[in-house]
Each structure stands twice: as structure tokens, then as C-alpha cells.
Design a protein around this motif. Sequence first.
Motif, PDB file in Angstrom:
ATOM      1  N   GLY A   1       9.050  -6.370  47.182  1.00  0.00           N
ATOM      2  CA  GLY A   1      10.479  -6.076  47.166  1.00  0.00           C
ATOM      3  C   GLY A   1      10.738  -4.591  46.979  1.00  0.00           C
ATOM      4  O   GLY A   1      11.588  -4.005  47.669  1.00  0.00           O
ATOM      5  N   ASN A   2       9.998  -3.981  46.063  1.00  0.00           N
ATOM      6  CA  ASN A   2      10.152  -2.539  45.832  1.00  0.00           C
ATOM      7  C   ASN A   2       9.763  -1.733  47.064  1.00  0.00           C
ATOM      8  O   ASN A   2      10.416  -0.740  47.411  1.00  0.00           O
ATOM      9  CB  ASN A   2       9.301  -2.100  44.637  1.00  0.00           C
ATOM     10  N   ILE A   3       8.696  -2.171  47.733  1.00  0.00           N
ATOM     11  CA  ILE A   3       8.251  -1.473  48.949  1.00  0.00           C
ATOM     12  C   ILE A   3       9.306  -1.599  50.042  1.00  0.00           C
ATOM     13  O   ILE A   3       9.617  -0.621  50.740  1.00  0.00           O
ATOM     14  CB  ILE A   3       6.888  -2.032  49.428  1.00  0.00           C
ATOM     15  N   MET A   4       9.863  -2.809  50.199  1.00  0.00           N
ATOM     16  CA  MET A   4      10.908  -3.008  51.209  1.00  0.00           C
ATOM     17  C   MET A   4      12.124  -2.128  50.932  1.00  0.00           C
ATOM     18  O   MET A   4      12.682  -1.504  51.838  1.00  0.00           O
ATOM     19  CB  MET A   4      11.325  -4.474  51.278  1.00  0.00           C
ATOM     20  N   GLU A   5      12.543  -2.089  49.668  1.00  0.00           N
ATOM     21  CA  GLU A   5      13.689  -1.249  49.315  1.00  0.00           C
ATOM     22  C   GLU A   5      13.425   0.209  49.665  1.00  0.00           C
ATOM     23  O   GLU A   5      14.309   0.903  50.177  1.00  0.00           O
ATOM     24  CB  GLU A   5      13.990  -1.391  47.822  1.00  0.00           C
ATOM     25  N   SER A   6      12.210   0.663  49.389  1.00  0.00           N
ATOM     26  CA  SER A   6      11.849   2.046  49.706  1.00  0.00           C
ATOM     27  C   SER A   6      11.889   2.302  51.211  1.00  0.00           C
ATOM     28  O   SER A   6      12.410   3.328  51.669  1.00  0.00           O
ATOM     29  CB  SER A   6      10.454   2.352  49.155  1.00  0.00           C
ATOM     30  N   MET A   7      11.370   1.341  51.984  1.00  0.00           N
ATOM     31  CA  MET A   7      11.361   1.506  53.434  1.00  0.00           C
ATOM     32  C   MET A   7      12.767   1.464  54.019  1.00  0.00           C
ATOM     33  O   MET A   7      13.078   2.176  54.978  1.00  0.00           O
ATOM     34  CB  MET A   7      10.470   0.444  54.080  1.00  0.00           C
ATOM     35  N   ILE A   8      13.629   0.633  53.435  1.00  0.00           N
ATOM     36  CA  ILE A   8      15.021   0.578  53.883  1.00  0.00           C
ATOM     37  C   ILE A   8      15.699   1.920  53.627  1.00  0.00           C
ATOM     38  O   ILE A   8      16.418   2.451  54.482  1.00  0.00           O
ATOM     39  CB  ILE A   8      15.775  -0.564  53.163  1.00  0.00           C
ATOM     40  N   GLN A   9      15.446   2.503  52.459  1.00  0.00           N
ATOM     41  CA  GLN A   9      16.013   3.806  52.123  1.00  0.00           C
ATOM     42  C   GLN A   9      15.482   4.913  53.039  1.00  0.00           C
ATOM     43  O   GLN A   9      16.200   5.862  53.369  1.00  0.00           O
ATOM     44  CB  GLN A   9      15.727   4.139  50.662  1.00  0.00           C
ATOM     45  N   GLN A  10      14.219   4.763  53.454  1.00  0.00           N
ATOM     46  CA  GLN A  10      13.630   5.749  54.366  1.00  0.00           C
ATOM     47  C   GLN A  10      14.213   5.638  55.767  1.00  0.00           C
ATOM     48  O   GLN A  10      14.073   6.559  56.570  1.00  0.00           O
ATOM     49  CB  GLN A  10      12.116   5.553  54.446  1.00  0.00           C
ATOM     50  N   GLY A  11      14.837   4.501  56.066  1.00  0.00           N
ATOM     51  CA  GLY A  11      15.441   4.312  57.373  1.00  0.00           C
ATOM     52  C   GLY A  11      14.453   3.971  58.466  1.00  0.00           C
ATOM     53  O   GLY A  11      14.595   4.430  59.604  1.00  0.00           O
ATOM     54  N   VAL A  12      13.446   3.127  58.131  1.00  0.00           N
ATOM     55  CA  VAL A  12      12.511   2.699  59.174  1.00  0.00           C
ATOM     56  C   VAL A  12      13.278   1.886  60.214  1.00  0.00           C
ATOM     57  O   VAL A  12      14.363   1.366  59.960  1.00  0.00           O
ATOM     58  CB  VAL A  12      11.346   1.871  58.591  1.00  0.00           C
ATOM     59  N   ASP A  13      12.695   1.751  61.395  1.00  0.00           N
ATOM     60  CA  ASP A  13      13.368   1.037  62.488  1.00  0.00           C
ATOM     61  C   ASP A  13      13.089  -0.463  62.480  1.00  0.00           C
ATOM     62  O   ASP A  13      13.853  -1.248  63.054  1.00  0.00           O
ATOM     63  CB  ASP A  13      12.939   1.627  63.833  1.00  0.00           C
ATOM     64  N   ALA A  14      11.981  -0.859  61.854  1.00  0.00           N
ATOM     65  CA  ALA A  14      11.622  -2.276  61.776  1.00  0.00           C
ATOM     66  C   ALA A  14      10.630  -2.458  60.639  1.00  0.00           C
ATOM     67  O   ALA A  14       9.944  -1.512  60.241  1.00  0.00           O
ATOM     68  CB  ALA A  14      11.031  -2.767  63.093  1.00  0.00           C
ATOM     69  N   ILE A  15      10.562  -3.677  60.131  1.00  0.00           N
ATOM     70  CA  ILE A  15       9.619  -4.002  59.060  1.00  0.00           C
ATOM     71  C   ILE A  15       8.846  -5.256  59.447  1.00  0.00           C
ATOM     72  O   ILE A  15       9.432  -6.248  59.885  1.00  0.00           O
ATOM     73  CB  ILE A  15      10.339  -4.237  57.718  1.00  0.00           C
ATOM     74  N   ALA A  16       7.516  -5.215  59.293  1.00  0.00           N
ATOM     75  CA  ALA A  16       6.661  -6.393  59.459  1.00  0.00           C
ATOM     76  C   ALA A  16       6.175  -6.777  58.069  1.00  0.00           C
ATOM     77  O   ALA A  16       5.534  -5.979  57.384  1.00  0.00           O
ATOM     78  CB  ALA A  16       5.486  -6.090  60.386  1.00  0.00           C
ATOM     79  N   LEU A  17       6.474  -7.989  57.651  1.00  0.00           N
ATOM     80  CA  LEU A  17       6.222  -8.413  56.272  1.00  0.00           C
ATOM     81  C   LEU A  17       5.423  -9.707  56.235  1.00  0.00           C
ATOM     82  O   LEU A  17       5.773 -10.686  56.882  1.00  0.00           O
ATOM     83  CB  LEU A  17       7.562  -8.628  55.554  1.00  0.00           C
ATOM     84  N   ALA A  18       4.337  -9.704  55.449  1.00  0.00           N
ATOM     85  CA  ALA A  18       3.590 -10.930  55.174  1.00  0.00           C
ATOM     86  C   ALA A  18       3.895 -11.340  53.745  1.00  0.00           C
ATOM     87  O   ALA A  18       3.736 -10.549  52.811  1.00  0.00           O
ATOM     88  CB  ALA A  18       2.093 -10.703  55.334  1.00  0.00           C
ATOM     89  N   THR A  19       4.370 -12.559  53.551  1.00  0.00           N
ATOM     90  CA  THR A  19       4.690 -13.051  52.210  1.00  0.00           C
ATOM     91  C   THR A  19       4.502 -14.555  52.193  1.00  0.00           C
ATOM     92  O   THR A  19       4.497 -15.189  53.256  1.00  0.00           O
ATOM     93  CB  THR A  19       6.133 -12.667  51.821  1.00  0.00           C
ATOM     94  N   GLU A  20       4.304 -15.138  51.018  1.00  0.00           N
ATOM     95  CA  GLU A  20       4.044 -16.569  50.963  1.00  0.00           C
ATOM     96  C   GLU A  20       5.262 -17.389  51.377  1.00  0.00           C
ATOM     97  O   GLU A  20       5.141 -18.423  51.999  1.00  0.00           O
ATOM     98  CB  GLU A  20       3.587 -16.969  49.555  1.00  0.00           C
ATOM     99  N   SER A  21       6.463 -16.917  51.013  1.00  0.00           N
ATOM    100  CA  SER A  21       7.673 -17.679  51.320  1.00  0.00           C
ATOM    101  C   SER A  21       8.808 -16.729  51.649  1.00  0.00           C
ATOM    102  O   SER A  21       9.097 -15.812  50.879  1.00  0.00           O
ATOM    103  CB  SER A  21       8.058 -18.561  50.126  1.00  0.00           C
ATOM    104  N   ASP A  22       9.465 -16.961  52.799  1.00  0.00           N
ATOM    105  CA  ASP A  22      10.580 -16.089  53.167  1.00  0.00           C
ATOM    106  C   ASP A  22      11.755 -16.247  52.203  1.00  0.00           C
ATOM    107  O   ASP A  22      12.499 -15.299  51.956  1.00  0.00           O
ATOM    108  CB  ASP A  22      11.030 -16.359  54.608  1.00  0.00           C
ATOM    109  N   ASN A  23      11.900 -17.438  51.613  1.00  0.00           N
ATOM    110  CA  ASN A  23      13.004 -17.650  50.670  1.00  0.00           C
ATOM    111  C   ASN A  23      12.852 -16.804  49.413  1.00  0.00           C
ATOM    112  O   ASN A  23      13.846 -16.363  48.831  1.00  0.00           O
ATOM    113  CB  ASN A  23      13.111 -19.131  50.296  1.00  0.00           C
ATOM    114  N   SER A  24      11.618 -16.587  48.979  1.00  0.00           N
ATOM    115  CA  SER A  24      11.403 -15.780  47.786  1.00  0.00           C
ATOM    116  C   SER A  24      11.792 -14.320  48.018  1.00  0.00           C
ATOM    117  O   SER A  24      12.097 -13.590  47.075  1.00  0.00           O
ATOM    118  CB  SER A  24       9.935 -15.850  47.351  1.00  0.00           C
TER     119      SER A  24
END
Length: 369
Positions: free
Chosen positions: A128-151
Motif C-alpha cells: 500500500g505504501n509503495i502504491m501511494e508513492s507511485m501514485i504521487q510520482q505520477g506513474v502511467d500504470a501499475i502492475a501489482l501482485a497481491t494475494e487478494s484484490d479486496n485487501s
Amino acid sequence: MKRRLALLLAAATTISLMGCATSNQKAAETTTAAQTQEAKAETEKAETTEEAEEAESEKAEPETGGYAVQPRSIKDRTLKVGLIPVTMNTAYTMTINGAKKQIEDKGLDIELLVQAPASNTSTITEQGNIMESMIQQGVDAIALATESDNSMLPYLRAAAEADIPVFLFNMTELDKDNIYYVSSIGYDQYNAGLEIGKYVAEHYGDKEVKLAILEGYAGIVNTMRIDGFKEGIQGKDNIQIVASQTADWTREKGQSVTESILTSNPDINLIFGDYDEMVLGGLVSIKERGLLDQIDTIGYGCTKDGVAAIENNEMTATIDVGEYGTGIDIIDAVNDFCIEGKSVEKVINRPSKVYDKNNIGELDRVIFE
């Protein structure tokens, strides 16, 4: 709708009372008629409000099939793609290598930014912290591996609000109606466990098998793989599970846990681990005790060292779940959605395949480059 029904019933009751009025009740009739008119107006108002709310609800739905964000055409600059695995290990390294190779082979102007959590024990918080940082950086797309998308839903929503498309990969638990990711890319982990279980059932036939299982960290990934495997051997009374212990996905823990299992169950003749690294650790203990001829070992993931162990007649089999190909598919989906402006499939899965000494020569070694 309930309010509308109540108003209609009230109006009907009023009209019924009017029908019972006598000639000396003129004033009451006048008042009742006014109330009826008011009830009718309230009903019409409720209908108008309800229609407006329904229209607003429909308007809030995404315009594209299942996306909270729209395809876009970014061709005038480098596309920045953040890639967030669950952790850094052999499997995710293969996926990253596949992504890099596809960028190179297609000559795409894509910069891949890889960042993983520091440990397996606090993955969701760190991701979550990494995603927030990437959103703030203004990346164009994010590829995420996680156990559950709901979490990760709050972070997926945050990315959508920033108009950043998210592509999930290597998923186990998935809500296909979740509009906050564009596509889930990878393979069916339960089905891969099922396939390797069926291989064991067929390979050993009616032979008496005493089986020990090396499990990864407790969680949905481990559960799906192990449950699939157990379904594959279901009904085979000759296959007896005598031990099943957590080995934390690592080679080191695989070795120590196997040592403990062998001490308690010296007569086992098969070890299955739902990741090659644990089995490779187990092989160290098996070889130290001189039990290679007694104990077969079966892994999961088709890692480079796992394949080498099969070729050296040390490991019996493993299953290729397309980790390298997942990296290729991630880049293809990002390219289609973010550069070509195309919609992509909600789920993109690669098939799995079991390899042993009989067909290991067919494996394309490009996955290890």
C-alpha cells in the motif's frame, strides 16, 4: 419504491373513505379531496426522485466494460510502469525478466520501475505504501501482485481516482466484478496444484506412497495450491499424507523442515512442495542422509535450479506455471491499454504444464534468460 408504494396505499385508503361519506359530510369531503391531491403530488415527486437516482446510478458506472479508467493513447513520451511483486524471489524475477525482454523485443518506450516489500510478513501494508508513492510520482500504470484484490481495494481506488490503470498479476483470490483493476494476468494457481496432484496420482498408480508436504506461508496462495494438489490425489487410498509443515517458501527453511520430517518419518518416499525452492532445500537433507533412491521430490514453479535438479535425476517433477510468460503478458496488456488505446480481457491466464525427466528437453530455456 417502498415509499412510492406507501403513498399509493395512503391515497387508495383516502379515496375509499370518501366513498363512505354521507351528504352531511361536505366539509370532510373537501378536505379529503385536497389530501388526495397532495398524496398524488407526493407520489409523482417520489417517482421523479427515484428516476433521477436511477439515472445518476447508471451514470456512475464505468463506460468501458468493467474499467474504472479509460484506455488511453500515450505515444509522445516514455511510459512509466510501476511493478510491485509480493516479494523478490526466483518466481517474480522470472516475471520481471519476461517483462523486460518483451519491452526490448517490441522496441517499446516503457520504463519499468520495480519495487517490492522488504518482507513477507507485512506485505499488504508495504505494498500500500509503495502504491501511494507511485501514485504521487505520477506513474502511467501499475502492475501489482497481491494475494487478494479486496485487501488492496483502498489503494486500487486511489489509483483509479488518479486515472492510473492497475494490472494485477499472479493472483489467487479475485473479484472479477471489481472495476478498479483493468486485467488480472497470470495463471490459475488452484488448477496448477490440481494438475501436479493428478500427475502424482497417475505416476505412482497403486504403489504405496507415504507423502510429506512442504507448505509456504499460511495464506490464500498456499491454500489454493495445496487444496488443488489434494483434489488431484483424492480417491487414491494408496497415497497417505504423513506430514505437512510450513517451510516459508525458502530453500533454507525447506532444508530444516525436511530434516525434522525425516527424523519423525524415516520411511516416507515422496515429498511435495508448492514451490521449487522449498523442495531444493529438502533435497539437501535427503542427499545428506543418502536417501535419493528412496525419496522422490516434486516441486512447483519450474525454476532454473528445479529444472537442473530434474536433469540431474534428483528432483522428479515440477510444473511450469508461466512465470516468465506472465511478464510478457503484462507488457502486452499495458501496451494495448495505455499506448494503443484498446480494451483488454479482464482475465488473461497462461496454461500450466508438468515437466519430468521424460519431457524436460521440450522446455523453452528462454524463461531463464
